[in-house]
Write a protein that holds these residues in place. Structure first.
Motif, PDB file in Angstrom:
ATOM      1  N   VAL A   7       0.843  -1.196   0.000  1.00  0.00           N
ATOM      2  CA  VAL A   7       0.000   0.000   0.000  1.00  0.00           C
ATOM      3  C   VAL A   7       0.878   1.245   0.000  1.00  0.00           C
ATOM      4  N   GLN A   8       0.253   2.374  -0.244  1.00  0.00           N
ATOM      5  CA  GLN A   8       0.945   3.659  -0.153  1.00  0.00           C
ATOM      6  C   GLN A   8       0.382   4.438   1.030  1.00  0.00           C
ATOM      7  N   THR A   9       1.256   5.115   1.751  1.00  0.00           N
ATOM      8  CA  THR A   9       0.850   5.792   2.972  1.00  0.00           C
ATOM      9  C   THR A   9       1.483   7.187   3.050  1.00  0.00           C
ATOM     10  N   PHE A  10       0.911   8.012   3.919  1.00  0.00           N
ATOM     11  CA  PHE A  10       1.526   9.293   4.274  1.00  0.00           C
ATOM     12  C   PHE A  10       1.118   9.627   5.699  1.00  0.00           C
ATOM     13  N   SER A  11       1.900  10.465   6.378  1.00  0.00           N
ATOM     14  CA  SER A  11       1.669  10.715   7.798  1.00  0.00           C
ATOM     15  C   SER A  11       0.578  11.743   8.061  1.00  0.00           C
ATOM     16  N   CYS A  12       0.467  12.769   7.210  1.00  0.00           N
ATOM     17  CA  CYS A  12      -0.571  13.780   7.420  1.00  0.00           C
ATOM     18  C   CYS A  12      -0.721  14.650   6.177  1.00  0.00           C
ATOM     19  N   ILE A  13      -1.844  15.361   6.128  1.00  0.00           N
ATOM     20  CA  ILE A  13      -2.097  16.350   5.083  1.00  0.00           C
ATOM     21  C   ILE A  13      -1.728  17.706   5.680  1.00  0.00           C
ATOM     22  N   VAL A  14      -0.835  18.416   5.021  1.00  0.00           N
ATOM     23  CA  VAL A  14      -0.280  19.639   5.601  1.00  0.00           C
ATOM     24  C   VAL A  14      -1.063  20.885   5.207  1.00  0.00           C
ATOM     25  N   LYS A  15      -1.262  21.068   3.922  1.00  0.00           N
ATOM     26  CA  LYS A  15      -1.897  22.291   3.431  1.00  0.00           C
ATOM     27  C   LYS A  15      -2.251  22.115   1.961  1.00  0.00           C
ATOM     28  N   ARG A  16      -2.771  23.184   1.373  1.00  0.00           N
ATOM     29  CA  ARG A  16      -3.101  23.202  -0.039  1.00  0.00           C
ATOM     30  C   ARG A  16      -2.298  24.320  -0.696  1.00  0.00           C
ATOM     31  N   VAL A  17      -1.812  24.073  -1.909  1.00  0.00           N
ATOM     32  CA  VAL A  17      -1.040  25.097  -2.623  1.00  0.00           C
ATOM     33  C   VAL A  17      -1.724  25.419  -3.946  1.00  0.00           C
ATOM     34  N   GLY A  18      -1.233  26.444  -4.619  1.00  0.00           N
ATOM     35  CA  GLY A  18      -1.817  26.829  -5.897  1.00  0.00           C
ATOM     36  C   GLY A  18      -2.754  28.010  -5.758  1.00  0.00           C
ATOM     37  N   ASN A  19      -3.460  28.301  -6.842  1.00  0.00           N
ATOM     38  CA  ASN A  19      -4.330  29.476  -6.885  1.00  0.00           C
ATOM     39  C   ASN A  19      -5.706  29.251  -6.279  1.00  0.00           C
ATOM     40  N   GLU A  20      -6.141  28.000  -6.213  1.00  0.00           N
ATOM     41  CA  GLU A  20      -7.476  27.718  -5.707  1.00  0.00           C
ATOM     42  C   GLU A  20      -7.429  27.418  -4.217  1.00  0.00           C
ATOM     43  N   ILE A  21      -8.099  28.253  -3.422  1.00  0.00           N
ATOM     44  CA  ILE A  21      -8.175  28.012  -1.982  1.00  0.00           C
ATOM     45  C   ILE A  21      -9.402  27.159  -1.718  1.00  0.00           C
TER      46      ILE A  21
END
Length: 271
Positions: free
Chosen positions: A240-254
């Motif tokens: 499987v693929q994993t990650f520890s947390c979602i940090v933020k969002r980038v780019g022009n769309e908030i």
């Protein structure tokens, strides 16, 4: 709603700062796969609840809200759904009358419920499933205390209206696990757009390819969500693929105001 004569489900996004709401199409097979994958995740979450389980969906708009009741019904739950258009007082009234074992909602709605409730623990909620916005560890601990449950009884899920359920948080493994049928890549900002700011060494922008979605062209779909510690590993004899947390969002769309690390800020504020 259905597209006239074509049999496609049409779901509307909630909109962003850059553009208004947009339509996302799902074929019948897409819908079936989405519900199946979501059902498998939720079945594991509620499997230790005894007796007939009451589940309530208190959601906003979009795919997650439209399919929530179907998923819970297929799991044999007694279900109820609240429209996001109702005033918060109605949410509180229905919640106190129905007293669900499982509450499926968004962090922002949950914040409002807690703020307008004298004793949230009296609703009898035994498990909370989250979707929609970043939920930091410290925030989850505060919510658990308000409802009289443990943080391990709150389950964060991560989704996208374009693709469906993307990942869920495993308390056992203390990380997010990508959903079945997805292949994830972590790209650096310079690989996507040179104007994007650099990230930390262990952070990357999540890019996804869906092997089950056949209507929306989900091939290297850029989520613009920044995750930490994305990797491939073996869990319970599955790769499987994993990650520890979602940090933020980038780019022009908030999307949710997440231009800076909400995860880090909340962990500091709630201390």
């Amino acid at each position: 709603d259905k597209l006239d004569g074509n049999g496609y489900s049409v779901y509307m996004t909630s909109g962003t700062s850059k553009k208004g709401r947009k339509k996302v199409y799902y074929s019948k097979k897409d819908d079936e796969e989405y519900i199946r994958i979501k059902k498998d995740i939720y079945e594991n979450i509620i499997s230790d609840l005894d007796g007939t389980v009451k589940a309530m969906a208190d959601m906003g708009t979009g795919h997650a809200a439209s399919t929530a009741q179907i998923v819970f019904e297929q799991l044999g739950c007694i279900t109820k759904s609240i429209s996001f258009e109702l005033p918060i007082e109605e949410h509180i009234r229905i919640l106190s009358e129905f007293c669900p074992d499982v509450l499926y909602t968004m962090p922002s709605i949950l914040d409002s419920i807690i703020f307008h409730s004298n004793h949230p623990d009296q609703y009898g909620v035994r498990k909370i499933i989250l979707v929609g916005e970043v939920a930091s560890k410290s925030w989850i601990e505060k919510v658990a205390k308000a409802f009289g449950i443990t943080p391990e009884q709150i389950f964060d899920t991560y989704g996208s209206i374009e693709i469906g359920t993307l990942a869920h948080y495993s308390h056992k493994h203390k990380k997010y696990i990508l959903a079945e049928g997805l292949f994830g890549e972590g790209l650096q900002p310079c690989e996507i757009d040179p104007i994007l700011d650099d990230l930390r060494e262990n952070e990357s922008i999540l890019v996804l390819t869906s092997l089950v979605r056949n209507t929306f062209p989900a091939l290297r779909f850029i989520t613009f969500d920044v995750v930490r510690d994305l990797k491939t590993e073996v869990i319970d004899e599955k790769t499987v693929q994993t990650f520890s947390c979602i940090v933020k969002r980038v780019g022009n769309e908030i999307k949710h105001g997440e231009k800076i690390s909400i995860y880090d800020i909340e962990n500091v504020v709630y201390q």
